[in-house]
Structures are given as C-alpha cells and as structure tokens.
Design an enzyme around this catalytic site. Structure first.
Site, PDB file in Angstrom:
ATOM      1  N   TYR A  73      -0.073  18.096 -16.404  1.00 38.50           N
ATOM      2  CA  TYR A  73      -1.084  17.232 -15.642  1.00 38.50           C
ATOM      3  C   TYR A  73      -1.234  16.058 -16.646  1.00 38.50           C
ATOM      4  CZ  TYR A  73      -4.529  15.568 -13.027  1.00 38.50           C
ATOM      5  OH  TYR A  73      -5.644  14.741 -12.419  1.00 38.50           O
ATOM      6  N   PHE A 125       4.858 -10.045   2.612  1.00 36.43           N
ATOM      7  CA  PHE A 125       5.390  -8.620   3.028  1.00 36.43           C
ATOM      8  C   PHE A 125       4.207  -7.867   3.378  1.00 36.43           C
ATOM      9  CE2 PHE A 125       6.488  -4.004   2.413  1.00 36.43           C
ATOM     10  CZ  PHE A 125       7.717  -4.084   3.144  1.00 36.43           C
ATOM     11  N   THR A 126       4.699  -6.680   4.415  1.00 37.27           N
ATOM     12  CA  THR A 126       3.596  -5.970   5.212  1.00 37.27           C
ATOM     13  C   THR A 126       2.499  -5.413   4.460  1.00 37.27           C
ATOM     14  OG1 THR A 126       4.945  -4.236   5.330  1.00 37.27           O
ATOM     15  CG2 THR A 126       5.123  -5.962   7.374  1.00 37.27           C
ATOM     16  N   ASP A 216       6.878  -8.969  -7.141  1.00 34.81           N
ATOM     17  CA  ASP A 216       7.312  -7.636  -6.604  1.00 34.81           C
ATOM     18  C   ASP A 216       8.827  -7.516  -7.153  1.00 34.81           C
ATOM     19  OD1 ASP A 216       8.313  -6.058  -4.568  1.00 34.81           O
ATOM     20  OD2 ASP A 216       6.859  -6.657  -3.103  1.00 34.81           O
ATOM     21  N   LYS A 259      13.489   1.558  -3.993  1.00 31.65           N
ATOM     22  CA  LYS A 259      14.640   0.736  -3.882  1.00 31.65           C
ATOM     23  C   LYS A 259      15.666   0.641  -4.988  1.00 31.65           C
ATOM     24  CE  LYS A 259      11.394  -0.752  -0.681  1.00 31.65           C
ATOM     25  NZ  LYS A 259       9.962  -0.030  -0.660  1.00 31.65           N
ATOM     26  N   ARG A 383      11.798  -6.848  12.443  1.00 33.86           N
ATOM     27  CA  ARG A 383      11.168  -7.402  11.282  1.00 33.86           C
ATOM     28  C   ARG A 383      10.659  -8.819  11.946  1.00 33.86           C
ATOM     29  NH1 ARG A 383       9.629  -4.060   6.997  1.00 33.86           N
ATOM     30  NH2 ARG A 383       8.483  -3.747   8.622  1.00 33.86           N
ATOM     31  N   PHE A 451       3.612  -1.966  13.321  1.00 35.13           N
ATOM     32  CA  PHE A 451       4.787  -1.610  13.432  1.00 35.13           C
ATOM     33  C   PHE A 451       5.264  -0.212  13.199  1.00 35.13           C
ATOM     34  CE2 PHE A 451       5.843  -1.596   9.014  1.00 35.13           C
ATOM     35  CZ  PHE A 451       4.770  -2.426   8.768  1.00 35.13           C
TER      36      PHE A 451
END
Ligand code: F0G
Length: 498
Positions: A73, A125-126, A216, A259, A383, A451
């Site tokens: 932990y 970006f969303t 980002d 990603k 998009r 979306f």
C-alpha cells in the site's frame, strides 16, 4: 529490403480472436447503442478504432514486469521505478501517480483554478476542459487558425497563435491565468503536433508574465517524432532528447499513460515546484489513492515504467506513425476528405465535408460513425459538435469548426490487412454517402461529457432542429432531399445501410 513499408520491430506472441458480426447483428447492436459508438459492446465490434487509449498491446517485457509488481500500500518499489522513469524521460522532479489522465487533470485544476480563472490552450480536450470548468475556469482556444481548417497542410497545426495568447493576457490580466494548458499532440485537431520553436516562444512570452505551462503529455512522444521528421535542426536528435527538450520548456505535465506508454491503465501528474507537488500529494490521497500508487496497482506502475522506455525507441514510434499514415494515405488516394496532414494517433474524416447534406445540428460526424459501423463493424469516434457539448453559460451547443470522425489506431494491435479492410469500408461508405439522408437527434443527453453516454435517434434532414441547439441549420430550400423527392420508403440511416 526495397519495401517502403518497413516491417514492425516486433512479432506476435499472443492473439485475441475477433469476429465480424453479420449485417443484422450490426443493425441490432447499433439500435441498442442508441446510434452512439461509445455504447456499443466490444463483442459486437470487429475492428475497434474508437480510441488508442488503454487499448494498446503490451510487450512481453511489460507483462513480465507486471509479475514483479510490488503491491505494498505504502512505498511500493514499483512506484519508485515509475518515478525514476518519469524523471529520466520527462525531466520533472516530482511525480504524483494517478489512475489515468483525468485524475491528474482533476488534481491540477483543483489546485490552480479559481472561479474567474482563464485557461488558454491549443484547442480544448473534453476531460481537460471539463475539469477546468468544474473549478470555475473558462477555457480559451489560442491555437493557430490553420488548425481549424482540415485542408491546410501546415506541418505544426498544434502551434499556439502568440497574438491570441498575448491579447488574452492583456484582456483578462496575467494574474487571472493560472497556467497555459498545452497539448502535444493536439487530439481534437486529429493528432497535430506543436513545434519546439513555437513552444519556446510560448515559454518566453509566459515567462515574462510568470504564467506556468502545464503540458498534456499523453502523446508527447508522437509529437517528438513529428519534430524530428519536420522541424529543421532536429533530424539527428533522438526521440528521448526531443521529448526532454519539450518538457524542459514546461512547468509540469498531466499524463495519460494509456497512450504513448502502451499501458492499459495509468497516469501521473508531474511538476517542478516542490510546494505544488506537496499540495498535489495531499489531494491525490483524497481522490486517487496514496501518493505512492494513486489508483494504480503496483503491477500497473511497472507496465507504465517499462512502456515509457519502449515508447521513445525510434523503431517503435516509426512503426506506429507509419501505420496511421498507411490508412490515411489509402483514404486520401480515394478522395475521402481528411484532416491534413495525417496526425499521430488517428486519421480523422471531415464528416461535414463528407455529409454536406446533413445539417450540422443533426450531427454529421455522429451519423457517419454510425454508418461506418453498419458497413463493417468498424468502431470509430465522433469528434465534433457532440463531443464539444454545450456552453455552460448559454446552454447552447458549441459548434466547433471541426466535425470529425476519428479512426484511432491502437498501438501494436492491428495488422496492415486490418487497416486495409477498414480503408475499403470507409471508401465504400464515402462513395455511397448520398444514400445517407438522415441525421441524428439526441433522445438522452447527459449534462457532462455527453458523447460517452448520449443516445440518439435518426431524424430526417428536414425535421425542425431541437431548441437550444446553436449549430447552423440547413436552409430548407437548400435541403438536398425535399419531401417530394424522397422515395416513398424513405431510407433511414438504419435501413439504407442494412
Ligand atoms: N488528454 C488527452 C489529450 C487525451 O487524449 C485524453 C484521453 C486525456 C487527456 C484523458 O486521459 O482518458 O487517461 O483520463 N483521451 C481518450 C481519447 C479518452 O479517446 O482520446 P484519460
């Protein structure tokens, strides 16, 4: 040896069966999903190009490292390995693990944004903008105009327009701009990169006003590839060097390790400022987990750490971008209108240009994504206006210039023949696009990130637009198909493609 499509630097050790559902099955699945590809079950999908996020194939090294994950932990050995990898490749000294990218966005937005804050960025970006708005901030798009034009071939369409940035600083005051939010590459523009020259200029301007830059970094390695290939002076620099150069011009980063880092889950926030790091560590305990796991299992942190090392290898990134380009080039050759140049993680179809006859308030990109699924069980992502959502102040649809269908390529997952199958299907849908005479309207619209879970029904292009919708409507006189011209059994999106 003469092939211009260089072989991938890996071979396949494990396979996962996939099945092409019948046309009837596809129609049933699409209806059950409310014409939203986000709501399709994966078992009903043949080629899944919904996202490159968490859908990557891990290497045998990543899998074997998962076995040695330390599940303590507190103070997990796997955390220290991850921390060292981020420090080494991304150059930030303080690393706070999170369960995925939006966990990092939540933490940084809560710390730095106040009601009345203004956050400039190279396109929204969303999830990023949603966290900025939930904390009372207003997002401002400061990307160059070319990014909104699908046909423009600018090599760095992710660049910031410095005039837009300095005008905003002058208008709202530097003290009301907690940070500049910079994406590399820019997802909503179809994976377009930012140049190091532009990043340097943004750095110089913001430094004068003491405004930090938060990167980002979800696809920063892909951005580094484009710098190496396109920006004068970088051809002989390694991807790792370029990545470090990019990070050096920023004060911190939010990372979705799902990603570039080939992981199925994971993320981190990293910063240079020790006080900011301490505040973030205090918050991460509340929202994610202890600051040495942040919502990831120890084995996940091992997979991310190894994934970071693999991501900067020249062969890996070359193969990745080459595969995306292969799909894009096939579509370009067939005349399908795409976001140009082809981006890093995706090929984006210009749905507004493809379905010119579907009014923008009937969501041509959502409609095209549904049509592509019906044709070949290929799942793509909208998009455009649906992703852009409503303006929190006016309650109206924000109608972005880009109305895209994104074909997002997971890393190391599909072969060239899978992508050729997809290309054939898209070309088929494109050639028969005039038979798509109905757009879509919401039947269920969630208040945030609509979306993902919104549901739709086909509507005729002549139907009155929904109230509160701000997207341009088609003048009934210009409607491609008038009431009289429509065949008696007017095909709808659902059955014309069945
Ligand atoms: N930033 C960018 C540029 C992204 O593309 C994403 C996710 C996030 C942040 C959020 O990261 O999903 O790990 O919480 N993009 C996915 C996509 C969902 O399909 O484009 P996350």
């Amino acid at each position: 040896m003469g092939s211009h499509y260089a072989p991938e630097p890996w071979r396949i050790k494990v396979v996962e069966p996939v099945r092409l559902p019948t046309r009837d099955e596809r129609l049933t699945a699409l209806r059950a999903a409310g014409y939203n590809t986000s709501l399709l079950r994966s078992a009903d999908v043949f080629i899944d190009l919904y996202t490159d996020s968490g859908t990557n194939a891990m290497s045998d090294r990543q899998w074997s490292d998962m076995m040695i994950g330390d599940e303590a932990y507190a103070g997990s050995r796997s955390f220290y390995r991850l921390e060292a990898a981020v420090q080494r490749y991304y150059s930030y000294p303080h690393v706070i693990p999170t369960h995925q990218g939006r966990g990092a966005e939540n933490i940084i937005s809560r710390i730095l944004i106040r009601p009345g804050s203004h956050i400039p960025g190279n396109m929204y970006f969303t999830t990023t903008r949603t966290h900025q708005e939930l904390n009372g901030g207003t997002f401002h798009d400061i990307i160059i105009d070319q990014a909104h034009d699908t046909a423009d071939e600018h090599p760095f369409k992710g660049n910031v327009d410095l005039t837009k940035l300095s005008t905003l600083i002058r208008t709202v005051g530097a003290e009301n701009i907690p940070y500049v939010s910079l994406a590399a590459t820019v997802n909503m523009a179809g994976g377009q990169p930012i140049s190091l020259a532009n990043l340097t200029e943004v750095r110089e301007l913001t430094a004068k006003h003491r405004i930090p830059i938060i990167l980002d970094a979800a696809r920063a390695v892909e951005n580094a590839w484009f710098i190496q290939q396109r920006e004068p002076g970088y051809a002989n620099h390694s991807i790792a060097q370029i990545l470090a150069d990019m990070c050096a011009r920023t004060d911190g980063a939010c990372m979705s390790a799902k990603k570039d880092s080939f992981a199925n889950i994971g993320g981190w926030l990293a910063v240079r400022d020790p006080d900011l790091a301490e505040t973030a560590r205090n918050l991460v305990v509340i929202y994610e987990g202890l600051h040495t796991y942040g919502g990831m299992a120890g084995r996940d942190m091992e997979a991310v750490a190894r994934g970071i090392e693999e991501s900067v290898q020249q062969d890996n990134i070359r193969a990745r971008i080459q595969q995306v380009a292969h799909l894009g080039n096939r579509l370009i050759a067939a005349g399908v209108p795409l976001m140009r140049p082809i981006g890093g993680h995706a090929v984006c179809i210009d749905a507004a240009a493809t379905l010119e006859h579907i009014p923008r308030d009937q969501y041509p990109a959502q409609t095209l994504a549904a049509a592509i699924y019906l044709d070949s069980a290929t799942r793509t992502a909208e998009r455009g206006a649906v992703s852009a959502g409503r303006d929190p102040e006016t309650g109206k649809d924000r109608c972005p210039e880009l109305e895209l269908v994104r074909l997002t390529i997971p890393r190391r997952v599909y072969t060239q023949s899978h992508l050729d199958f997809v290309a054939d299907s898209i070309i088929n849908v494109y050639k028969t696009r005039d038979t798509i005479t109905t757009g879509l309207a919401f039947t269920h619209e969630p208040p945030v990130l609509r979306f993902f879970q919104g549901r739709f029904t086909p509507v005729s292009a002549t139907t009155e637009p929904e109230t509160g919708n701000n997207c341009p409507t088609t003048d009934p006189d210009e409607s491609v198909m008038t009431e009289d011209e429509q065949p008696r059994s007017n095909p709808t999106t659902e059955d014309q493609l069945s």
